[in-house]
Design an enzyme around this catalytic site. Structure first.
Site, PDB file in Angstrom:
ATOM      1  N   CYS A  69      -0.427  -9.241  10.005  1.00  9.48           N
ATOM      2  CA  CYS A  69       0.766 -10.090  10.126  1.00  9.48           C
ATOM      3  C   CYS A  69       0.564 -11.357   9.235  1.00  9.48           C
ATOM      4  O   CYS A  69      -0.353 -12.161   9.241  1.00  9.48           O
ATOM      5  CB  CYS A  69       0.815 -10.521  11.533  1.00  9.48           C
ATOM      6  N   CYS A 192       8.880 -13.209   8.709  1.00  8.56           N
ATOM      7  CA  CYS A 192       8.074 -12.196   8.677  1.00  8.56           C
ATOM      8  C   CYS A 192       7.336 -12.290   7.143  1.00  8.56           C
ATOM      9  O   CYS A 192       7.747 -12.134   6.157  1.00  8.56           O
ATOM     10  CB  CYS A 192       8.603 -10.830   8.588  1.00  8.56           C
TER      11      CYS A 192
END
EC number: 5.1.1.7
Length: 250
Positions: A69, A192
């Protein structure tokens, strides 16, 4: 156990460190629940490692474990430095590989694992898509208006390709906009990092942006991305939102 909530470019995470490595899928679902828990896009658990500053376990809000991530890596790096687990320059291990990061006040830059183009010839709903791995797989397409983001289409493509879904817009040589539907959250998120990186990488490969750009996600919080010597870096601010304590977590 002390838990810390972080925000990075609109993504939010619950972070803590421990010496015990175990499955924390159910804990992630509990802590990340927006109404019954702390509320977050993901849970990050830092663990000691013999070769690196630390390793992590990263869980999405639905309890699934993710390889990587991007914004989470920046939040984790800031946490590690703030709580004495690493110096300002650090290396840590994820399921996607080793991540390098540097911390300067509330700004963190991470170097992602080497990106891979998985598929260049995807046609869906009259759009051309590219499948790119920037630690986790991302579908990328470009549109003339980010209001063309389609949640239903994104959900279908996420399930078909088991990938995150990104709509990008090239504003000029130095500015890109992105909206992302994230697997594991199963919805559009405010940002993101790996999706922004995949979108930038595809635009750079097409020659329509410079090697250093500003990328703006739905949150409006800017990230600076650069591609240098086949390495992908991204930098932006992180924020420690609050600390709390919860018994029975280890």
């Amino acid at each position: 156990m002390q838990l810390v909530k972080y925000s990075a470019s609109g993504n939010d995470f619950v972070i803590y460190h421990t010496f015990v490595k175990k499955d924390r899928s159910e804990l992630a679902k509990l802590l990340c629940h927006r109404h019954e828990g702390i509320g977050a896009d993901g849970l990050i658990v830092l663990l000691p490692h013999s070769r690196y500053d630390f390793e992590w376990q990263f869980y999405n809000a639905d309890g699934s474990e993710a390889e990587m991530c991007g914004n989470g890596s920046r939040a984790a790096a800031h946490y590690a430095y703030s709580y004495g687990l690493a110096s300002k320059q650090m290396r840590f291990l994820t399921l996607a590989g080793v991540i390098e990061a540097s911390v300067e006040a509330d700004v963190v830059e991470s170097q992602l694992t080497k990106p891979k183009i998985l598929d260049r010839k995807i046609e869906e709903n009259g759009k051309r898509w590219w499948l790119i791995d920037t630690g986790v797989p991302h579908l990328v397409t470009f549109v003339e208006d980010l209001n063309q983001f389609d949640k239903n289409e994104s959900k279908r493509l996420r399930n078909k390709y088991n990938a995150n879904v990104n709509y990008g817009i090239i504003r000029d040589l130095e500015n890109v906009g992105v909206r992302t539907y994230e697997r594991g959250v199963e919805d559009e998120t405010l940002a993101c990092g790996t999706g922004m990186a995949a979108t930038f990488l595809r635009a750079f490969e097409e020659g329509v942006v410079n090697p250093t750009v500003t990328v703006v996600p739905k949150s409006g919080e800017e990230l600076q991305l650069r591609y240098e010597n086949e390495k992908l870096f991204f930098k932006g601010r992180v924020k420690k939102v609050f600390e709390t304590f919860k018994e029975g977590i280890w």
